[in-house]
Design an enzyme around this catalytic site. Structure first.
Site, short mmCIF file in Angstrom:
data_model
loop_
_atom_site.label_atom_id
_atom_site.label_comp_id
_atom_site.label_asym_id
_atom_site.label_seq_id
_atom_site.Cartn_x
_atom_site.Cartn_y
_atom_site.Cartn_z
N ARG A 227 0.84 -1.20 0.00
CA ARG A 227 0.00 0.00 0.00
C ARG A 227 0.88 1.25 0.00
O ARG A 227 1.95 1.27 0.61
CB ARG A 227 -0.90 0.04 1.24
N HIS A 275 -0.41 0.36 -9.64
CA HIS A 275 -1.19 -0.55 -8.78
C HIS A 275 -1.77 -1.72 -9.59
O HIS A 275 -2.98 -1.93 -9.61
CB HIS A 275 -2.32 0.21 -8.06
P1 NDP Z 1 -2.01 -11.31 5.32
O1 NDP Z 1 -2.98 -10.74 6.28
O2 NDP Z 1 -2.15 -12.74 4.92
O3 NDP Z 1 -0.51 -11.15 5.90
C1 NDP Z 1 -0.08 -10.01 6.56
C2 NDP Z 1 1.29 -10.28 7.17
O4 NDP Z 1 1.81 -9.07 7.71
C3 NDP Z 1 1.25 -11.28 8.33
O5 NDP Z 1 2.36 -12.14 8.27
C4 NDP Z 1 1.34 -10.38 9.57
O6 NDP Z 1 1.95 -10.99 10.69
C5 NDP Z 1 2.24 -9.28 9.05
N1 NDP Z 1 2.06 -8.06 9.85
C6 NDP Z 1 0.94 -7.33 10.03
N2 NDP Z 1 1.18 -6.29 10.85
C7 NDP Z 1 2.48 -6.37 11.19
C8 NDP Z 1 3.33 -5.58 12.03
N3 NDP Z 1 2.87 -4.51 12.68
N4 NDP Z 1 4.61 -5.98 12.17
C9 NDP Z 1 5.10 -7.07 11.54
N5 NDP Z 1 4.34 -7.86 10.72
C10 NDP Z 1 3.05 -7.51 10.56
O7 NDP Z 1 -2.03 -10.37 4.05
P2 NDP Z 1 -1.75 -10.76 2.51
O8 NDP Z 1 -0.46 -11.43 2.43
O9 NDP Z 1 -2.93 -11.47 1.95
O10 NDP Z 1 -1.71 -9.31 1.82
C11 NDP Z 1 -0.76 -8.33 2.20
C12 NDP Z 1 -1.13 -6.99 1.58
O11 NDP Z 1 -0.83 -6.96 0.18
C13 NDP Z 1 -2.61 -6.59 1.63
O12 NDP Z 1 -2.98 -6.11 2.90
C14 NDP Z 1 -2.70 -5.53 0.55
O13 NDP Z 1 -2.49 -4.27 1.12
C15 NDP Z 1 -1.55 -5.87 -0.39
N6 NDP Z 1 -2.02 -6.22 -1.74
C16 NDP Z 1 -1.61 -5.46 -2.81
C17 NDP Z 1 -2.00 -5.77 -4.10
C18 NDP Z 1 -1.50 -4.99 -5.28
O14 NDP Z 1 -1.98 -5.19 -6.40
N7 NDP Z 1 -0.54 -4.10 -5.13
C19 NDP Z 1 -2.88 -6.92 -4.36
C20 NDP Z 1 -3.23 -7.68 -3.19
C21 NDP Z 1 -2.80 -7.32 -1.93
P3 NDP Z 1 1.28 -12.25 11.43
O15 NDP Z 1 1.33 -13.38 10.43
O16 NDP Z 1 2.15 -12.51 12.58
O17 NDP Z 1 -0.13 -11.86 11.75
C1 OXD Z 2 -5.96 -5.79 -3.09
C2 OXD Z 2 -5.49 -4.88 -4.15
O1 OXD Z 2 -5.87 -5.47 -1.91
O2 OXD Z 2 -5.82 -5.11 -5.34
O3 OXD Z 2 -6.46 -6.87 -3.45
O4 OXD Z 2 -4.78 -3.92 -3.86
#
Ligand code: NDP
Ligand code: OXD
Length: 312
Positions: A227, A275
């Site tokens: 993001r 994006h």
């Molecule tokens: P998940 O919820 O599966 O994973 C999030 C990870 O981040 C977890 O391992 C979590 O830790 C870790 N985390 C969260 N907060 C913290 C913190 N404060 N400190 C350290 N680690 C932290 O999310 P996804 O993998 O499914 O997606 C990640 C992001 O990718 C989405 O939120 C979205 O913003 C972005 N995205 C972007 C897209 C694009 O086209 N650019 C498309 C799709 C997604 P823990 O496992 O310990 O909870």
């Molecule tokens: C998502 C994205 O969060 O497309 O899936 O950014």
């Protein structure tokens, strides 16, 4: 009844596919004639302020996006559970982006591109993948998928998250206390965190200067596919100018679309995509959410529900 409320995507097409998949379960769109109190599920992307008004019988909010940060800030978000998108196709697309940018930077694309433009024959041998470390911030669905795809390429891999996962062959770092140690031997930093109050602005100058400096010739690199709120763009501009960073790949921005006046556009070693790292695919999205809806109607629990206290 399922209501679709999608902006900036082809809502009509998703509605047709949901109607076919769920028939005879009714599927409606905003302009249709229906009683708001009869809506049990709403499928949303970029919901307007009035999106949830009158939906008194809601059983779940389903998010087209994997990231729910914008949804969590909705001023009239109802109490119903939020189910986010988790999908192999989405993970594959995100890993495609990550692998492309990691390998591009590892092989010093910016340097050789500049040499070519200058007609300069300057032999330089990049380190082997096994001598280069990729650090992934966020070891969730997307972070772990990226790790499994980078591993066969031979990179040293490390990851940072809130809780330990015990992933084989990965150096794991947990929580704020281990963040600096995680950065200290990272050459290419990949961000796949959710946007929460804790992670806002985490890609800043202080973070960049803690990355390993002596391995990649041009300096360490960041790849942000999560993001725009994670990054401080003024800090990226400064770090690319003074060599604190060797290059950056950015798919997301503080303001989207990235304003025409942003200095990022004109920085040669800043690789901008609009994006598009990973898009939610209609066919697999309809399959995934239809199954969740049907299972829930049959009495099974919802899956991939957002934890509202954590914010992801
Ligand atoms: P998940 O919820 O599966 O994973 C999030 C990870 O981040 C977890 O391992 C979590 O830790 C870790 N985390 C969260 N907060 C913290 C913190 N404060 N400190 C350290 N680690 C932290 O999310 P996804 O993998 O499914 O997606 C990640 C992001 O990718 C989405 O939120 C979205 O913003 C972005 N995205 C972007 C897209 C694009 O086209 N650019 C498309 C799709 C997604 P823990 O496992 O310990 O909870
Ligand atoms: C998502 C994205 O969060 O497309 O899936 O950014």
């Amino acid at each position: 009844m399922l209501l679709l409320h999608l902006n900036d995507v082809n809502e009509a097409s998703w509605a047709k596919a949901f109607s076919e998949a769920l028939a005879p379960y009714p599927v409606v769109r905003r302009g249709d004639d229906f009683d708001p109190a009869a809506i049990e599920y709403i499928f949303v992307w970029k919901p307007k302020e009035d999106a949830f008004d009158g939906l008194t019988g809601l059983k779940a909010v389903m998010s087209l996006g994997a990231g729910v940060d914008a949804l969590m800030k909705h001023p009239r978000l109802p109490d119903a559970p939020i189910v986010r998108f988790v999908d192999e196709d989405l993970s594959q697309r995100m890993s495609d982006y990550v692998v492309a940018h990691v390998t591009m930077h590892h092989r010093q694309f910016s340097r050789f591109q500049a040499d070519q433009k200058a007609h300069r024959w300057s032999q330089y041998y990049p380190p082997a993948a096994s001598e280069s470390t990729v650090g992934i911030m966020g070891l969730g669905v997307l972070g772990q998928d990226a790790l499994t795809r980078l591993k066969p390429l031979g990179f040293e891999l490390r990851g940072w998250s809130r809780s330990r996962k015990n992933i084989e062959g990965i150096a794991e770092f947990v929580g704020d206390a281990e963040f600096d140690a995680f950065l200290a031997e990272t050459d290419i930093l990949v961000n796949l965190l959710p946007l929460t109050p804790e992670t806002t602005g985490i890609l800043n100058y202080d973070t960049f200067r803690k990355l390993r400096r002596d391995r990649l010739a041009g300096g360490p690199v960041i790849v942000n596919a999560a993001r725009g709120g994670h990054q401080k763009e003024a800090d990226i501009v400064r770090a690319l100018a003074d060599g604190t960073l060797g290059a950056a790949s950015l798919d997301v921005f503080e303001v989207e679309p990235l304003p025409e006046a942003s200095p990022l556009w004109d920085i040669e070693n800043c690789y901008i995509t609009p994006h598009i790292a990973a898009i939610s695919n209609e066919a697999s999205g309809v399959r995934y959410f239809s199954k969740i809806l049907r299972d829930h109607e049959a009495g099974k629990p919802l899956v991939n529900v957002v934890d509202r206290t954590r914010g992801y």
